[in-house]
Design a protein around this motif. Sequence first.
Motif: not given
Length: 371
Positions: A302-308, A317-323, A325-333
């Motif tokens: 699920i985009d921006e909930k369980t990943g990107l 493209s991959l570098k932009s996604a990693i950048d 990703f590092c700005k989002i706080e994901f909930n492990p549970n």
Amino acid sequence: MNIALVHDWLPFMGGAERVITNFLEVFEDAPIYTSVYNRDNLEGILKDANIYGSFLQNLKSARRDHRKFLPLMPTAFETFDLNKYDVVLSSSSSCAKGVVTNPNTCHICYCHSPMRYGWEFYYEYIENLGKFKKSIIKYIMNYMRIWDNASSNRVDYFIANSKNVANRIWKHYRRESVVIHPPVRSKFFKACEKKQDYFLIVSRLQEYKRVDLAIEVFNDLNIPLVIIGDGPLKEKLVNKVKRDNIKFLGRQPDDVVKKYYGEARGFLFPGEEDFGITSLEAQCSGTPVIAYGKGGALETIIDEKTGLFFEDHTVNSLKSAIDKFCKIEFNPNEIRAHAESFDEDIFKHKISNFVYDKVDEFKNNKKWVVL
């Protein structure tokens, strides 16, 4: 019900081998027919399963590298005598679906993919080969495509492991299928909230997995990348590494993989997969995924909930996604809760119901008319 299981090959454990394990848990004591196997590399109930190898099992070189014997695989599966079985359940991404059964045997195929290297991914597989090998392979693949299409008619019912694969089954075989997603061992993996700084890849080191792209990106980043897995491209990929932030651990036992899944900051899934069980194993561990936005990943993340997702197989493209990703706080549970919907108990229940329903349908279908 007298049932036999058929699987492409069993030289090591992987996502497809987890499927055949679950089949065996549902249909206990069923024999497994396969081209080649290595019992030393198998785990769980597969280690002591009743396995029958083809004539290729007698060749040491085939047990070491089954891929070199692809032209013989159709014959290997056609030589199995399965006439005594009421039901054949095949697990196939290559030639297992091509076994010959009699008119009274119901053949159900769980299709991980139509033959990847024969159809739309053919050009990716041969891209880095020399001119001589390409000239030979094109003739072999012409034969394999004809056989692959013709042998699809030996299957009575198809199960696809994803909507993505169901579309490909229709494209190449013109056959309808029912989607039952592969299983994830959600009870084995645990969500971990104490994350380390590294990103993780767990993968066979093959061309289409695109581990090379991840290495190219992390050569430019001061972020740790851990790669678990082995395969024919290992030496080539190791030689691409320019920084000591990238580490290859080779194949690892499940408990070690579990630890790395749980503690990883993020999981990289850079290839276009038919489904992709490793991304779900990561999510079961509460770890978000950065995935190429095509194929089976679209059904599990699920985009921006369980990943990107990243859009193109390019460094930028991959570098932009990693950048991002590092700005989002994901909930492990929340990530784990999503992955649990693919649990192996759910899978086994669906498979059991499907097989028994279709066997009844097969027996009751009128295949002739008397005038």
